[in-house]
Design a protein around this motif. Structure first.
Motif, mmCIF file in Angstrom:
data_model
loop_
_atom_site.group_PDB
_atom_site.id
_atom_site.type_symbol
_atom_site.label_atom_id
_atom_site.label_comp_id
_atom_site.label_asym_id
_atom_site.label_seq_id
_atom_site.Cartn_x
_atom_site.Cartn_y
_atom_site.Cartn_z
ATOM 1 N N CYS A 1 0.872 -1.168 0.000
ATOM 2 C CA CYS A 1 0.000 0.000 0.000
ATOM 3 C C CYS A 1 0.915 1.225 0.000
ATOM 4 N N TYR A 2 0.919 1.949 -1.104
ATOM 5 C CA TYR A 2 1.845 3.065 -1.285
ATOM 6 C C TYR A 2 1.281 4.371 -0.735
ATOM 7 N N GLY A 3 2.185 5.263 -0.245
ATOM 8 C CA GLY A 3 1.842 6.627 0.115
ATOM 9 C C GLY A 3 1.045 6.757 1.395
ATOM 10 N N GLY A 4 0.607 7.994 1.659
ATOM 11 C CA GLY A 4 -0.173 8.284 2.848
ATOM 12 C C GLY A 4 0.629 8.047 4.116
ATOM 13 N N GLU A 5 -0.048 7.655 5.187
ATOM 14 C CA GLU A 5 0.628 7.402 6.455
ATOM 15 C C GLU A 5 1.553 6.195 6.364
ATOM 16 N N ALA B 1 14.381 6.621 14.300
ATOM 17 C CA ALA B 1 14.701 5.768 15.445
ATOM 18 C C ALA B 1 13.958 4.444 15.373
ATOM 19 N N ARG B 2 12.806 4.425 14.704
ATOM 20 C CA ARG B 2 12.020 3.201 14.605
ATOM 21 C C ARG B 2 11.197 3.225 13.322
ATOM 22 N N VAL B 3 11.403 2.222 12.500
ATOM 23 C CA VAL B 3 10.631 2.038 11.271
ATOM 24 C C VAL B 3 9.711 0.848 11.489
ATOM 25 N N VAL B 4 8.436 1.006 11.152
ATOM 26 C CA VAL B 4 7.441 -0.045 11.374
ATOM 27 C C VAL B 4 7.737 -1.249 10.471
ATOM 28 N N TYR C 1 11.382 -3.611 5.321
ATOM 29 C CA TYR C 1 11.839 -3.816 6.699
ATOM 30 C C TYR C 1 11.043 -4.968 7.321
ATOM 31 N N PRO C 2 11.689 -6.071 7.683
ATOM 32 C CA PRO C 2 10.946 -7.204 8.240
ATOM 33 C C PRO C 2 10.608 -7.041 9.714
ATOM 34 N N LEU C 3 11.329 -6.161 10.408
ATOM 35 C CA LEU C 3 11.139 -5.940 11.832
ATOM 36 C C LEU C 3 11.072 -4.450 12.115
ATOM 37 N N ALA C 4 10.537 -4.096 13.258
ATOM 38 C CA ALA C 4 10.556 -2.697 13.681
ATOM 39 C C ALA C 4 11.960 -2.366 14.173
ATOM 40 N N THR C 5 12.698 -1.588 13.382
ATOM 41 C CA THR C 5 14.089 -1.271 13.684
ATOM 42 C C THR C 5 14.369 0.184 13.310
ATOM 43 N N PRO C 6 15.513 0.714 13.735
ATOM 44 C CA PRO C 6 15.945 1.997 13.177
ATOM 45 C C PRO C 6 16.200 1.844 11.681
ATOM 46 N N GLY C 7 16.121 2.948 10.940
ATOM 47 C CA GLY C 7 16.379 2.853 9.502
ATOM 48 C C GLY C 7 16.458 4.208 8.841
ATOM 49 N N LEU D 1 10.739 5.874 3.069
ATOM 50 C CA LEU D 1 9.595 4.961 3.145
ATOM 51 C C LEU D 1 8.509 5.397 2.175
ATOM 52 N N ILE D 2 8.170 4.495 1.241
ATOM 53 C CA ILE D 2 7.188 4.842 0.209
ATOM 54 C C ILE D 2 5.905 4.024 0.328
ATOM 55 N N GLY D 3 5.860 3.049 1.222
ATOM 56 C CA GLY D 3 4.663 2.228 1.386
ATOM 57 C C GLY D 3 4.877 1.192 2.463
ATOM 58 N N ARG D 4 3.891 0.300 2.586
ATOM 59 C CA ARG D 4 4.005 -0.767 3.572
ATOM 60 C C ARG D 4 3.317 -2.024 3.070
ATOM 61 N N SER D 5 3.921 -3.162 3.405
ATOM 62 C CA SER D 5 3.362 -4.455 3.019
ATOM 63 C C SER D 5 2.788 -5.153 4.249
ATOM 64 N N PRO D 6 1.673 -5.880 4.080
ATOM 65 C CA PRO D 6 1.116 -6.634 5.208
ATOM 66 C C PRO D 6 1.803 -7.976 5.422
#
Length: 548
Positions: free
Chosen positions: A95-99, A158-161, A175-181, A185-190
């Protein structure tokens, strides 16, 4: 075919091929064949960026030359006889963009494109997994369209979801884990790309092909697991009859054993005790197997209350007036305050029976960057209660060991090193310079400051396997000595590798200490390592008679 030493406990096998489907398939086949051969002394094998890294225990190999001959024979047999498996294609919904993709506009502005065109180009490209590293399950993907190449963020988050899809330079990844990075960030995968309870724990592997498929926020919510894995809950302690209570946690106190052997293929670092010798010694002193979990204390130790009688031993750095290198009986209800370290950086407290937090992927170590393992994936806090294992052996009498067996800890050690892959691209001043330890050092590496090293003209480097002890030279010319939690691959030039027997000296460095480097041969490094193992074996044999 080329064999390159990676310090005194690993070797990198490469063929000089391009990073294409055939090359990745060949490296993966080599790695699988080497692992299946179960060669004496080999403890880990993983492919990365057109090479295969083979880690070994020098005390259990016939000889380095013999190991090299065996590896060449396996690789040649694979090349002549194997039918290379075609790459898998893994579809990753995004899911690209937004929050979920807050930096999409930054990438769009840098590329002088509308956001919709960035999404179209990113999702239309064909990607290939070049390596798994950085953190467990993180795949470095090549194939990003050149117009989307975007510099990393000046200030990392400090923390990327977990699940965030990012762009860093010429690569993209999830990013497979919540880590610094520091990637954009352009989107998120479930999708869950790393799950330590699964086998294998990673969704992707080196050589796979990856396609990204745009989805809506509604589809993202539908595909997101109702109960996502909480990496912080893994390794949480259980309430047991035998326990120790944390009254004050100290600066940084964690549960550690000897780390994750055999998991580099999933991007999991070795981890474990930064000073493995001290942990092994502490366990031996209380009659434990050497790999049981203990507490690693950094600079300021904890205050602990033992709820039941226990047998303990403390090794490594000197904290307060705590007796070292001998077993001590602790009464039920007794409180110990370790205070500040007077010399060194890290101390190790072993308890007879071990600290029995649940094992994650075969280790009870704490990996702070990924909030994995140990006690709830984190450093200890006030009020934590740590379970202690049961004890069926007890020491006879009182005694202590001859401290000559311990490493020559120093505030200004001379660290012996073997040459790194890019050593010839730097001048000899590395060996004459005195470096100071920077306050920015941590469990991943000791950062040094001093005269900057300049690299002579050399070709652009492809990221390569690294290990604890690898001395990297970043663009600012200030060396970094990697330690236990170092990533599995790195892109900086490798000047040298601290030999295994001197890694405890690195572990005990504190800000302001000075170091010098001295080159030795690989044969000398192996001789020292074998001698250290023989001394420990004799110690364990002697200690066996001290327990009934």
């Amino acid at each position: 075919m080329k064999l390159t030493p990676l310090g005194d406990s690993a070797v990198v096998l490469s063929s000089g091929e391009c990073l294409d489907d055939a090359g990745f398939a060949r490296m993966r086949t080599w790695a699988e064949a080497i692992a299946k051969a179960a060669l004496s002394g080999v403890v880990d094998v993983f492919p990365a960026f057109g090479s295969v890294a083979v880690f070994y225990d020098v005390a259990h190999v016939v000889s380095y030359l013999h190991l090299g001959t065996e590896l060449r024979a396996i690789a040649e047999a694979c090349t002549q006889n194997a039918v290379f498996e075609p790459p898998r294609t893994i579809d990753i919904p995004v899911c690209y963009g937004g929050e979920l993709g807050p930096d999409l506009s930054i990438v769009a502005d840098h590329a002088h494109l509308p956001a919709d065109e960035v999404i179209r180009l990113h999702s239309a490209a064909d990607y290939q997994v070049h390596a798994i590293g950085f953190v467990p399950g993180f795949a470095y993907l090549g194939g990003l369209p050149r117009v989307l190449h975007t510099p990393r963020r000046a200030t990392p988050r400090a923390r990327v979801v977990a699940g965030s899809v990012g762009i860093g330079g010429s690569q993209t990844g999830v990013y497979p884990l919540a880590t610094p990075g520091g990637w954009n960030l352009i989107g998120r995968s479930p999708l869950r790309l790393f799950d330590p309870a699964s086998s294998p724990p990673t969704l992707l592997r080196a050589g796979d092909r990856v396609k990204f498929s745009p989805i809506s926020t509604v589809e993202f919510a539908r595909l997101t697991p109702a109960f996502p894995w909480d990496q912080g809950s893994v390794g949480s302690g259980s309430d047991r009859e035998r326990r120790v209570t944390v009254l004050k946690p100290g600066m940084l106190t964690t549960v550690q054993d000897l780390g994750w052997r055999g998991q580099r293929n999933a991007g999991v670092p070795l981890g474990g005790a930064v000073d493995p010798f001290a942990l092994r010694l502490a366990n031996a002193l209380v009659g434990n197997p050497e790999n049981l979990a203990a507490l690693e204390c950094t600079l300021i130790g904890p205050q602990l209350r033992f709820e039941q009688e226990a047998l303990v031993a403390f090794t490594g750095a000197q904290f307060g007036d705590w007796p070292q290198n001998q077993p001590l009986r602790v009464a039920a209800g007794e409180v110990f305050d370790f205070g500040a370290a007077r010399h060194g950086c890290r101390g190790y407290l072993a308890v007879a029976g071990g600290i029995e937090v649940p094992a994650v992927m075969g280790s009870r170590s704490t990996y702070l960057r990924a909030e994995l393992g140990g006690f709830r994936g984190r450093a200890l806090r006030e009020g934590d209660q740590l379970p202690m294992g049961n004890v069926d052996r007890h020491p006879a009498g009182r005694w202590h060991i001859d401290e000559r067996i311990t490493p020559a800890y120093s505030d200004e050690p001379v660290l012996r090193v073997v040459r790194g892959a890019q050593a010839d691209e730097f001048g000899a001043e590395f060996y004459g310079a005195r470096y100071r330890v920077s306050p920015q050092s941590d469990r991943m590496g000791v950062r040094l400051t001093g005269g900057a090293l300049s690299r002579w003209a050399g070709q652009e480097l492809i990221s390569a396997p690294v290990a604890p002890g690898t001395v990297q030279i970043p663009p600012d010319g200030q060396p970094i000595v990697l330690t236990a939690d170092a990533q599995t691959v790195g892109g900086y030039p490798q000047m040298a590798h601290v030999i295994s027997v001197d890694l405890p000296l690195v572990a005990q460095l504190r800000p302001g200490n000075a170091v010098l480097f001295q080159e030795v041969t690989l044969a000398e490094a192996h001789e020292r390592a074998i001698a250290r193992e023989r001394a420990l074996a004799l110690l364990r044999e002697g200690l066996a008679a001290k327990f009934i």
